[in-house]
Design a protein around this motif. Structure first.
Motif, PDB file in Angstrom:
ATOM      1  N   LEU A 107      -0.709  25.856  13.192  1.00  0.00           N
ATOM      2  CA  LEU A 107      -0.176  24.961  14.213  1.00  0.00           C
ATOM      3  C   LEU A 107       1.072  25.599  14.825  1.00  0.00           C
ATOM      4  O   LEU A 107       2.045  25.879  14.131  1.00  0.00           O
ATOM      5  N   ALA A 108       1.010  25.846  16.121  1.00  0.00           N
ATOM      6  CA  ALA A 108       2.137  26.440  16.848  1.00  0.00           C
ATOM      7  C   ALA A 108       2.289  25.695  18.164  1.00  0.00           C
ATOM      8  O   ALA A 108       2.362  26.291  19.241  1.00  0.00           O
ATOM      9  N   THR A 109       2.344  24.375  18.047  1.00  0.00           N
ATOM     10  CA  THR A 109       2.299  23.491  19.212  1.00  0.00           C
ATOM     11  C   THR A 109       3.671  23.205  19.825  1.00  0.00           C
ATOM     12  O   THR A 109       3.760  22.616  20.901  1.00  0.00           O
ATOM     13  N   PHE A 267      -0.930  26.134   8.188  1.00  0.00           N
ATOM     14  CA  PHE A 267       0.335  26.834   8.364  1.00  0.00           C
ATOM     15  C   PHE A 267       0.978  26.340   9.666  1.00  0.00           C
ATOM     16  O   PHE A 267       0.302  25.784  10.539  1.00  0.00           O
ATOM     17  N   ALA A 268       2.275  26.548   9.812  1.00  0.00           N
ATOM     18  CA  ALA A 268       2.971  26.160  11.044  1.00  0.00           C
ATOM     19  C   ALA A 268       4.046  27.186  11.362  1.00  0.00           C
ATOM     20  O   ALA A 268       4.681  27.730  10.455  1.00  0.00           O
ATOM     21  N   ALA A 269       4.239  27.454  12.640  1.00  0.00           N
ATOM     22  CA  ALA A 269       5.238  28.447  13.065  1.00  0.00           C
ATOM     23  C   ALA A 269       5.810  28.052  14.415  1.00  0.00           C
ATOM     24  O   ALA A 269       5.192  27.323  15.186  1.00  0.00           O
ATOM     25  N   GLY A 270       7.000  28.558  14.694  1.00  0.00           N
ATOM     26  CA  GLY A 270       7.637  28.318  15.978  1.00  0.00           C
ATOM     27  C   GLY A 270       8.455  27.043  16.007  1.00  0.00           C
ATOM     28  O   GLY A 270       8.831  26.501  14.963  1.00  0.00           O
ATOM     29  N   ASP A 271       8.705  26.550  17.199  1.00  0.00           N
ATOM     30  CA  ASP A 271       9.596  25.400  17.381  1.00  0.00           C
ATOM     31  C   ASP A 271       9.074  24.128  16.724  1.00  0.00           C
ATOM     32  O   ASP A 271       9.834  23.177  16.528  1.00  0.00           O
ATOM     33  N   GLU A 277      14.834  27.451  16.725  1.00  0.00           N
ATOM     34  CA  GLU A 277      14.266  27.281  18.062  1.00  0.00           C
ATOM     35  C   GLU A 277      14.649  28.434  18.993  1.00  0.00           C
ATOM     36  O   GLU A 277      15.080  28.214  20.126  1.00  0.00           O
ATOM     37  N   GLN A 278      14.466  29.642  18.513  1.00  0.00           N
ATOM     38  CA  GLN A 278      14.684  30.838  19.324  1.00  0.00           C
ATOM     39  C   GLN A 278      13.388  31.603  19.446  1.00  0.00           C
ATOM     40  O   GLN A 278      12.571  31.630  18.515  1.00  0.00           O
ATOM     41  N   VAL A 279      13.203  32.275  20.580  1.00  0.00           N
ATOM     42  CA  VAL A 279      11.963  33.018  20.815  1.00  0.00           C
ATOM     43  C   VAL A 279      11.767  34.121  19.779  1.00  0.00           C
ATOM     44  O   VAL A 279      10.650  34.348  19.302  1.00  0.00           O
ATOM     45  N   THR A 280      12.845  34.795  19.392  1.00  0.00           N
ATOM     46  CA  THR A 280      12.713  35.875  18.423  1.00  0.00           C
ATOM     47  C   THR A 280      12.387  35.343  17.028  1.00  0.00           C
ATOM     48  O   THR A 280      11.653  35.980  16.266  1.00  0.00           O
ATOM     49  N   VAL A 281      12.926  34.185  16.701  1.00  0.00           N
ATOM     50  CA  VAL A 281      12.585  33.550  15.422  1.00  0.00           C
ATOM     51  C   VAL A 281      11.117  33.134  15.425  1.00  0.00           C
ATOM     52  O   VAL A 281      10.402  33.300  14.429  1.00  0.00           O
ATOM     53  N   ALA A 282      10.649  32.609  16.556  1.00  0.00           N
ATOM     54  CA  ALA A 282       9.244  32.215  16.671  1.00  0.00           C
ATOM     55  C   ALA A 282       8.321  33.410  16.462  1.00  0.00           C
ATOM     56  O   ALA A 282       7.267  33.295  15.816  1.00  0.00           O
TER      57      ALA A 282
END
Length: 299
Positions: A107-109, A267-271, A277-282
């Motif tokens: 899930l990367a929604t 699994f879940a990733a991103g915001d 909540e940073q693009v590089t962290v995502a």
């Protein structure tokens, strides 16, 4: 056909995961993308390694998709509205009634920022008007800045930004009450506080805004802007349907090492998750999730 992994969300985390999974050369990967989110709106990310002049969200998404497709990853435009466990697999249903089956699920929604319909805003968001102080606080250093927001959410953002901007005006667009302790902090920090409905963000040049205009005609000159209206939507509905554990603000809780949720195979990733909540962290989270999805899929 049963997929080895379905990635719901074609933003930065989802794309990075798709690239990593594709490079294993053994998995059937499908990305279901509703084509929305912060990366669709952002005009220029300037905090990514290798892009000192910045890169737009749409361009980064386009490059990421092409890279993933070159590795055999499939993409489909779809908004998934239902997720359920089906024995050893997961069944997803999109808005049109189409169904998809997968062994594992990422899930990367992401989230959707609440942004009122203000004229000119779409043209400057992510280029001279920003959302994230960690990503883009550098862009307002010693600049005259307007914070467009509402209530305590806007006040809190203004207090974070005050140490960087040359001058800062907080315009409470919806006149939502700001608590007395925050008002005292605004005054102590030298932040000008105004209330009024914002009608337009004026930007005659590409490298700056010129002014923010209110419906009553008041005009506030500025070079840069930030927004903080609060009430952002976390797209964790699918996670909730599967029994995934959520935080108090509805972000998905994951193991920091693997990005696993409490539901096996999800699994879940991103915001969507609890992170900066940073693009590089995502990107990093997308890669981590993909590595552990690969481990889960190995016989």
């Amino acid at each position: 056909m049963v997929q080895d992994c379905i990635i719901v969300g074609g933003g930065i985390a989802g794309l990075q995961a798709a690239i990593q999974l594709g490079r294993y050369d053994v998995h059937r990967i499908l990305v279901l993308d509703a084509e929305r989110g912060r990366s669709v709106l952002c005009r220029n990310y300037r905090n990514i390694l290798g892009f000192p002049e910045g890169i737009s969200g749409p361009e980064l998404r386009k490059r990421g998709r092409l890279q993933a497709e070159s590795l055999g990853v499939l993409f489909q435009t779809a908004e998934v509205v239902k997720a359920e466990r089906a024995e050893e697999t997961f069944k997803l249903t999109d808005q049109a009634g189409n169904t998809y089956i997968t062994r594992t699920l990422l899930l990367a929604t992401g989230i959707t920022d609440r942004i009122p319909g203000i004229a000119g805003m779409a043209d400057v968001l992510g280029s001279t008007v920003y959302i994230c102080p960690d990503c883009d606080g550098h862009e307002i250093q010693d600049r005259d800045t307007v914070l467009m927001g509402a209530g305590d959410a806007g006040a809190d953002m203004a207090l974070v930004l005050a140490e960087r901007a040359r001058s800062l005006v907080y315009i409470n667009h919806e006149a939502i009450r700001v608590t007395e302790d925050r008002m005292a902090k605004l005054r102590a920090a030298g932040i000008r506080y105004e209330t009024g409905i914002i009608s337009e963000v004026v930007a005659k040049q590409g490298d700056r805004i010129d002014a923010v205009i209110l419906e009553d005609g008041r005009t506030f000159a500025a070079e840069r802007g930030f927004i903080a209206f609060g009430g952002n939507r976390v797209h964790s509905d699918l996670a909730g349907q599967l029994g995934v554990e959520l935080s108090g603000n509805r972000h998905v809780l994951t193991d920091p090492r693997s990005k696993k949720t409490n539901v096996e195979g999800v699994f879940a990733a991103g915001d969507l998750g609890v992170h900066a909540e940073q693009v590089t962290v995502a990107m990093g989270e997308g890669s981590l999730a993909a590595i552990w999805i690969h481990k889960a899929l190995r016989p």
